[in-house]
Every structure is written in C-alpha cells, then in structure tokens.
Design an enzyme around this catalytic site. Structure first.
Site, PDB file in Angstrom:
ATOM      1  N   GLY A   1       0.467  -1.257   0.172  1.00  0.00           N
ATOM      2  CA  GLY A   1      -0.129   0.375   0.044  1.00  0.00           C
ATOM      3  C   GLY A   1       1.329   1.551  -0.188  1.00  0.00           C
ATOM      4  O   GLY A   1       2.010   1.376   0.639  1.00  0.00           O
TER       5      GLY A   1
ATOM      6  N   GLN B   1       3.211   9.698   1.507  1.00  0.00           N
ATOM      7  CA  GLN B   1       4.154   9.672   1.427  1.00  0.00           C
ATOM      8  C   GLN B   1       5.314   9.798   0.078  1.00  0.00           C
ATOM      9  O   GLN B   1       6.677   9.195   0.631  1.00  0.00           O
ATOM     10  CB  GLN B   1       4.466   7.910   1.358  1.00  0.00           C
TER      11      GLN B   1
ATOM     12  N   CYS C   1       5.678  -0.321   6.969  1.00  0.00           N
ATOM     13  CA  CYS C   1       5.296   0.631   6.549  1.00  0.00           C
ATOM     14  C   CYS C   1       6.772   1.412   5.560  1.00  0.00           C
ATOM     15  O   CYS C   1       7.407   1.307   5.717  1.00  0.00           O
ATOM     16  CB  CYS C   1       5.213   2.423   7.062  1.00  0.00           C
ATOM     17  N   LEU C   2       6.683   1.467   4.233  1.00  0.00           N
ATOM     18  CA  LEU C   2       7.665   1.524   3.149  1.00  0.00           C
ATOM     19  C   LEU C   2       8.203   3.326   4.281  1.00  0.00           C
ATOM     20  O   LEU C   2       9.103   3.738   4.238  1.00  0.00           O
ATOM     21  CB  LEU C   2       7.139   2.253   2.299  1.00  0.00           C
TER      22      LEU C   2
ATOM     23  N   HIS D   1      -4.919   1.658   7.825  1.00  0.00           N
ATOM     24  CA  HIS D   1      -3.094   2.327   7.813  1.00  0.00           C
ATOM     25  C   HIS D   1      -2.803   3.659   6.224  1.00  0.00           C
ATOM     26  O   HIS D   1      -2.092   3.936   6.688  1.00  0.00           O
ATOM     27  CB  HIS D   1      -2.327   1.472   7.320  1.00  0.00           C
ATOM     28  N   GLU D   2      -3.486   3.084   5.362  1.00  0.00           N
ATOM     29  CA  GLU D   2      -3.233   4.256   4.219  1.00  0.00           C
ATOM     30  C   GLU D   2      -3.912   5.216   4.654  1.00  0.00           C
ATOM     31  O   GLU D   2      -3.275   6.958   3.550  1.00  0.00           O
ATOM     32  CB  GLU D   2      -3.392   3.524   3.074  1.00  0.00           C
TER      33      GLU D   2
ATOM     34  N   HIS E   1      -2.203   7.946   6.668  1.00  0.00           N
ATOM     35  CA  HIS E   1      -1.016   9.049   6.047  1.00  0.00           C
ATOM     36  C   HIS E   1      -1.662  10.309   6.035  1.00  0.00           C
ATOM     37  O   HIS E   1      -1.201  10.855   6.229  1.00  0.00           O
ATOM     38  CB  HIS E   1      -0.060   8.057   4.878  1.00  0.00           C
TER      39      HIS E   1
HETATM   40 NI    NI Z   1       2.515   3.281   5.751  1.00  0.00          NI
END
Ligand code: NI
Length: 169
Positions: free
Chosen positions: A46, A51, A91-92, A133-134, A137
C-alpha cells in the site's frame, strides 16, 4: 512511469493533511500510475500520496499474492467500521520496522476511482488493515504513532541512525 521518492519517518512532510481531489485529470491518473509503480517496486502492499510528498487524498493498495489486483481509492471515507483485529504492520516510510496495531476488523469504504466514479468496497483482514493504515497517512499519521511514547522514541532514534548512515555512504 516514474519511480517516486518515498518520505521516511520522522519527516515532517508525513504530518501534512491531504486535500480532497476535486478534478479527475490526466495528472491524477499519472500520479496513480506512478504511485502503483513505486509501491510494486518497493515492494509494498500500500502507498498513500502523502508518502511521496503529494498531499492529495489518493491511495493505492494491492494485498494479493500475485500482485495483480491494484485497488485505487481517491477521497476514501470509511462508512462502516466494526470488530477488532491486531496485526503486525510495516510501512514503506518506516523501513525494517514491524509492530502490532489495533484496527477495525471490518470496514466499508466509499471512494472514487481514477475516473471520478464513486464506489463502495467491503474489506476484512489484511485489506481492511491496509485501508486504515493508508487512510491514516492522509491524515498525517504514521502507524508508529499508534504505539507507546517509548516505542516512538526508540523508532525515531533508529530511523535517525539509519538516515545518518545513509548520508555517510
Ligand atoms: Ni505506511
């Protein structure tokens, strides 16, 4: 398709609140394509526009094993959330760090697709977790901010060390 740079925690830009998409232009389509490409290359399941330092309410997700089920959510809203699930998240923007977070186990999300068409999607398990989660962000929240202050300090220090080491190379 371009590979976008992913911001890493605790970058202050990850705290910005994303604005709704009001026009479904070719630029939005390109953003979605670039985000999907960046997510698959990372690899991740995701990615939120926040991000990649684009502060618009755009998310891409693919939780499938075969990586052939891209889901795009523009201006997502959770209209039903119930149950409880605790799963390990990563998370990236916080590489190599995984921690359990409590989320709703079942959600119904309403969003626009890349053409501006409205749709609803029901999700459970990993997909439900990933959507929440996304969407965090887009509100400027990184998953580690659901953890204790002590854990947040620890991860901040770890990330600072990682960034210092990266600079030295
Ligand atoms: Ni994330």
């Amino acid at each position: 398709m371009a590979l976008l740079t992913i911001l890493e925690y605790p970058d202050a830009r990850l705290k910005r609140i994303a604005a709704p998409v009001t026009e479904f232009t070719p630029a939005i389509k390109k953003l979605v394509d670039d985000m999907a490409h960046t997510m698959y290359e990372a690899p991740g399941i995701g990615l939120a526009a926040t991000q990649v330092d684009v502060h618009k309410r755009v998310i891409v997700i693919d939780t499938s094993e075969a990586k052939n089920d891209l889901k795009v959510f523009i201006n997502p809203e959770i209209i039903v959330a119930d149950g409880e699930i605790v799963g390990e998240e990563g998370c990236l923007s916080v590489p190599e760090y995984y921690e359990s977070v409590r989320r709703a186990a079942h959600v119904v999300v309403r969003a626009h697709d890349v053409t501006g068409k409205s749709f609803e999607l029901e999700a459970t398990e990993l997909l439900a977790v990933c959507i929440q989660h996304e969407m965090d962000h887009l509100k400027g929240i990184v998953f580690v901010e659901h953890l204790s202050q002590l854990k947040q300090i620890r991860i901040k220090n770890k990330m600072k060390k990682r960034h210092r080491e990266a600079e030295r190379v």
